[in-house]
Design a protein around this motif. Sequence first.
Motif, PDB file in Angstrom:
ATOM      1  N   ASP A   1       7.695  -7.640 -14.940  1.00  0.00           N
ATOM      2  CA  ASP A   1       8.652  -7.401 -14.296  1.00  0.00           C
ATOM      3  C   ASP A   1       8.668  -5.399 -13.872  1.00  0.00           C
ATOM      4  N   HIS A   2       8.203  -5.207 -15.378  1.00  0.00           N
ATOM      5  CA  HIS A   2       8.139  -4.194 -14.671  1.00  0.00           C
ATOM      6  C   HIS A   2       7.601  -3.555 -13.545  1.00  0.00           C
ATOM      7  N   ALA A   3       5.784  -3.982 -14.307  1.00  0.00           N
ATOM      8  CA  ALA A   3       5.009  -4.015 -12.991  1.00  0.00           C
ATOM      9  C   ALA A   3       4.872  -3.970 -11.205  1.00  0.00           C
ATOM     10  N   ARG A   4       6.263  -5.526 -11.599  1.00  0.00           N
ATOM     11  CA  ARG A   4       5.973  -5.646 -10.167  1.00  0.00           C
ATOM     12  C   ARG A   4       6.998  -4.617  -9.275  1.00  0.00           C
ATOM     13  N   ASP A   5       7.707  -4.394 -10.119  1.00  0.00           N
ATOM     14  CA  ASP A   5       9.236  -3.674  -9.812  1.00  0.00           C
ATOM     15  C   ASP A   5       8.364  -2.081  -9.048  1.00  0.00           C
ATOM     16  N   ALA A   6       7.625  -1.932  -9.952  1.00  0.00           N
ATOM     17  CA  ALA A   6       6.466  -0.722  -9.333  1.00  0.00           C
ATOM     18  C   ALA A   6       6.020  -0.838  -8.530  1.00  0.00           C
ATOM     19  N   ALA A   7       4.937  -1.180  -9.067  1.00  0.00           N
ATOM     20  CA  ALA A   7       4.423  -1.655  -7.273  1.00  0.00           C
ATOM     21  C   ALA A   7       5.345  -1.746  -6.132  1.00  0.00           C
ATOM     22  N   GLU A   8       6.049  -2.223  -5.164  1.00  0.00           N
ATOM     23  CA  GLU A   8       6.815  -2.117  -4.674  1.00  0.00           C
ATOM     24  C   GLU A   8       7.054  -0.887  -4.505  1.00  0.00           C
ATOM     25  N   LEU A   9       6.931  -0.401  -5.347  1.00  0.00           N
ATOM     26  CA  LEU A   9       7.257   1.788  -5.194  1.00  0.00           C
ATOM     27  C   LEU A   9       6.067   2.548  -4.793  1.00  0.00           C
ATOM     28  N   ILE A  10       4.913   1.234  -4.218  1.00  0.00           N
ATOM     29  CA  ILE A  10       4.001   1.814  -3.617  1.00  0.00           C
ATOM     30  C   ILE A  10       3.690   2.490  -2.225  1.00  0.00           C
ATOM     31  N   GLU A  11       3.731   3.172  -2.039  1.00  0.00           N
ATOM     32  CA  GLU A  11       3.016   3.600  -0.273  1.00  0.00           C
ATOM     33  C   GLU A  11       2.048   3.550   0.213  1.00  0.00           C
ATOM     34  N   LEU A  12       1.488   2.572   1.461  1.00  0.00           N
ATOM     35  CA  LEU A  12       0.994   2.708   1.499  1.00  0.00           C
ATOM     36  C   LEU A  12       0.340   2.638   3.568  1.00  0.00           C
ATOM     37  N   ASP A  13      -0.415   4.143   3.442  1.00  0.00           N
ATOM     38  CA  ASP A  13      -0.658   4.023   5.204  1.00  0.00           C
ATOM     39  C   ASP A  13      -1.917   4.260   6.099  1.00  0.00           C
ATOM     40  N   TYR A  14      -1.626   3.279   6.586  1.00  0.00           N
ATOM     41  CA  TYR A  14      -2.698   2.876   6.878  1.00  0.00           C
ATOM     42  C   TYR A  14      -3.180   2.873   8.143  1.00  0.00           C
ATOM     43  N   ASP A  15      -4.884   2.850   9.337  1.00  0.00           N
ATOM     44  CA  ASP A  15      -4.252   2.590  10.896  1.00  0.00           C
ATOM     45  C   ASP A  15      -5.193   1.237  11.354  1.00  0.00           C
ATOM     46  N   ASP A  16      -4.642   0.578  11.642  1.00  0.00           N
ATOM     47  CA  ASP A  16      -5.115  -0.491  12.032  1.00  0.00           C
ATOM     48  C   ASP A  16      -6.232  -0.855  13.145  1.00  0.00           C
ATOM     49  N   LEU A  17      -7.012  -1.758  12.238  1.00  0.00           N
ATOM     50  CA  LEU A  17      -8.140  -1.921  12.901  1.00  0.00           C
ATOM     51  C   LEU A  17      -8.808  -2.894  13.783  1.00  0.00           C
ATOM     52  N   PRO A  18      -8.912  -3.756  14.115  1.00  0.00           N
ATOM     53  CA  PRO A  18      -9.415  -5.095  14.809  1.00  0.00           C
ATOM     54  C   PRO A  18      -9.544  -5.705  13.615  1.00  0.00           C
TER      55      PRO A  18
ATOM     56  N   ARG B   1      -7.624   1.281   8.387  1.00  0.00           N
ATOM     57  CA  ARG B   1      -8.423   2.529   8.094  1.00  0.00           C
ATOM     58  C   ARG B   1      -7.331   3.140   7.338  1.00  0.00           C
ATOM     59  N   ILE B   2      -7.847   3.714   5.664  1.00  0.00           N
ATOM     60  CA  ILE B   2      -6.582   4.773   4.704  1.00  0.00           C
ATOM     61  C   ILE B   2      -5.997   6.022   5.352  1.00  0.00           C
ATOM     62  N   THR B   3      -4.704   5.545   5.374  1.00  0.00           N
ATOM     63  CA  THR B   3      -4.507   7.938   5.691  1.00  0.00           C
ATOM     64  C   THR B   3      -3.596   8.125   4.475  1.00  0.00           C
ATOM     65  N   ALA B   4      -3.237   7.230   3.520  1.00  0.00           N
ATOM     66  CA  ALA B   4      -2.746   7.934   2.832  1.00  0.00           C
ATOM     67  C   ALA B   4      -1.966   6.815   1.802  1.00  0.00           C
ATOM     68  N   LEU B   5      -2.078   6.700   0.495  1.00  0.00           N
ATOM     69  CA  LEU B   5      -2.008   6.112  -0.539  1.00  0.00           C
ATOM     70  C   LEU B   5      -0.978   7.004  -1.884  1.00  0.00           C
ATOM     71  N   ASP B   6      -0.067   6.444  -1.804  1.00  0.00           N
ATOM     72  CA  ASP B   6       0.797   7.559  -2.709  1.00  0.00           C
ATOM     73  C   ASP B   6       1.037   6.688  -3.754  1.00  0.00           C
ATOM     74  N   VAL B   7       1.326   6.795  -4.673  1.00  0.00           N
ATOM     75  CA  VAL B   7       1.628   6.131  -5.835  1.00  0.00           C
ATOM     76  C   VAL B   7       2.330   6.706  -7.126  1.00  0.00           C
ATOM     77  N   GLY B   8       2.776   8.100  -7.061  1.00  0.00           N
ATOM     78  CA  GLY B   8       3.676   8.682  -7.245  1.00  0.00           C
ATOM     79  C   GLY B   8       4.680   8.262  -8.420  1.00  0.00           C
ATOM     80  N   ALA B   9       5.647   7.783  -7.011  1.00  0.00           N
ATOM     81  CA  ALA B   9       7.124   6.643  -8.071  1.00  0.00           C
ATOM     82  C   ALA B   9       7.278   5.732  -8.404  1.00  0.00           C
ATOM     83  N   ALA B  10       5.522   5.039  -8.553  1.00  0.00           N
ATOM     84  CA  ALA B  10       5.193   4.237  -9.590  1.00  0.00           C
ATOM     85  C   ALA B  10       4.549   4.355 -10.800  1.00  0.00           C
TER      86      ALA B  10
END
Length: 772
Positions: free
Chosen positions: A127-144, A52-61
């Motif tokens: 390469d720019h896209a790969r570097d930016a993707a590393e900055l994406i912050e995805l928080d989630y609650d694991d589900l079975p 379950r997605i709890t946060a998705l922050d793409v600002g730094a990217a």
Amino acid sequence: MGRIMEKFGKSQPITRIEDQRFLTGHGEYVDDIAPAGALHALVFRSPVAHGRITALDVGAARDAEGVHMVVTAADLDAAGITAGIWGITIENRDGTPAAGPERPILARDRLRHVGEPVAVVIAETLDHARDAAELIELDYDDLPAKLGLAPGGEAIHPDAAPDNRAFDWAMGDEAACASALERAAHVVRMQVDDNRVIVNSMEPRGCFAEWQGGRLHLSFNGQGVWGPKAQIARVLGLDRDQVRVTNPDVGGGFGMKAPPYNEYFVVAHAARALGRPVRWMSERTEAMLSDHAGRDLTHEVMMGFDADHRITGYRVDSRCNLGAYNSNFGQIIQTTLFSKVMMGTYDVQDTFLHVEGYYTNTTQVDAYRGAGRPEAIYLLERVMDMAARELGVDPWELRRRNFIPADAFPYVSATGETYDVGDFARVLNHAEAAADRDGFEARRAASAARGRLRGMGLAYYIESILGDPSEGAKVEFGADGTATIYVGTQSNGQGHETVYAHFLSDQTGIPPDRIRVVQGDSDLIEKGGGTGGSRSVTVQANATLATVDVMVAAFTPYLAEKLGVDESAVSFDHETFRAPGSNLTPTLLEAAQMALADGRTDLLVHEARATLPARSYPNGAHVAEVEVDPDTGKVTLDRYTVVDDFGNLINPLLAEGQVHGGVAQGVGQALTEHTVFDEDGQLLTATFMDYAMPRADDLPMIGFATEPVPSTANPMGMKGCGEAGTVGAMAATANAVLDALWARGVRRADMPFTPSRVWEMLNEDGTPQAAE
């Protein structure tokens, strides 16, 4: 039909004209032809199978160097792109609709399989896209993670809660089938698994999009342009005439590349929003995580026989894996498409097919070379082999006893298919001789002397050609003395350029090297059915015949005036126009040049659509011979023979090539390809280090022959051949493996027959056994 068949009598094994450019690096694949200066897209994907997605922050990217845009589900919503990806749904057996949960373009709220697209970075370079993707912050609650094909587990969609069951579908008279099984003298019962495969086309998926003059141009390596064009227009809120879709050269499709995928919609949106062309190309592991998979189902089956060993009834109860969402055609693959050849070539009317589809936290499952037909024939031919063992009869004779008689055609099958023609016993007799069945026992004894186990497996298949029976063709004459034929199908490597050019040449006398074949452009031909279901050559040839008739009819009055004769006196013999009393015998190219000189531009373009009155049903026998090393479990495919009834062939060489490729894919599923997820839904076979594709040394030379019974369902007498090799290969190989293992007490053997799995079958108690 006479004039056509005279031309078909040539049936010349002509080598492929397109191979020259492919083999010399001059193919134009989608990643080769992206516009200069195109921005690069990179997809940020779910790292977990269920959460379950709890946060998705793409600002730094978004602030990263070289980044022009980062797209999330919220961004699509803000742009008014709220529709999900289309998938066909069926009716449950109680008349209610099957589940139809939204399949979002980018994940919103929930993550439902590893590799699901979450965000897309658009940047100046990859390469720019790969570097930016590393900055994406995805928080989630694991589900079975839900992985098994049984009711229950953590609910994936509210529409399918609480069981995760998408549909409960059936076809046939259940009571009549039960009665047929009750009165049977013997009932064979089996459980058969059909393993998941990853398609792994040689060229991964890719696309580019550009916005030109208020219109979108999307190019992707697919199997047709008109269906995707409609979907792109629907999702992006565009009029259809604002969308142009093209398919360039395509390095393999196999059903997997037919639909538009998530990435294509985002790339198209980004190109429109930024005013710059945008390109995306999948990497191999990315493809394994995101491409639609194939097969993945299990069956419980009963087949009844009377005292004379004739089949009385056949019941199949299946559970199939849809993956996390409904893919475009996922719900019909193991239901309506499976049903088309459920009873194969056998004369039985009391059948019942019951299928339950389940959502799991895995990549979607859709069409893979054969789309339901290989699964049906695999099951049927495994059961026929087991029945022969339980009844104590010869497996070849059991099939002959139950074949639909040659004088019973046209024959309506238990599931409503009308087989137009067939002589299955004749084809099987040819295969028995070609495979040297009489010499098998000597080969088995020689293997035993080397400590090896040898088995022979037979599968007799039939396939129903699918897809739109209508197709169009347009022929345009150029000022340079050439002709261009525009077709509605799409080559994925089958050799269409060769076949279509030579077929048009056969019908018109235009030299093949003066004919150019154009495909895959929604601006150049109004409508087309693309490629899939082995439809291409039969429907496109039929459309070409109709177009040739239109051309001849158009030129006849013009030439009658030029020759000074009545229209009725002008004839065309597939090479030249002739009229009694005239020495002029213009070819079509010459007639076109005359019309051009006279300003008759109306005679330079000719177009027609045609519809086949019925489907054709290719069929044939596959015979596999394997040798098993009992010490290691290694299975070697030692001999392979195919005898097919494809009706009349335009080019036997290309047909044989299609069979070889199909056999390789079927054998790959049977012997090497093993898709493995761990208990958390992580794909453990996500590289070629772990997922074993069939290699050249896994296959012997394949013996191929034809025993044609021309179809009456089209004027050419042809039957499609694109998927036939796969339809027969799985069961023939599996039956051969079980035949080899039978004397050692093995009674159940499911694909894939990897060394470790076969060794375990031979050594269930863990104690190695000596070879006999």
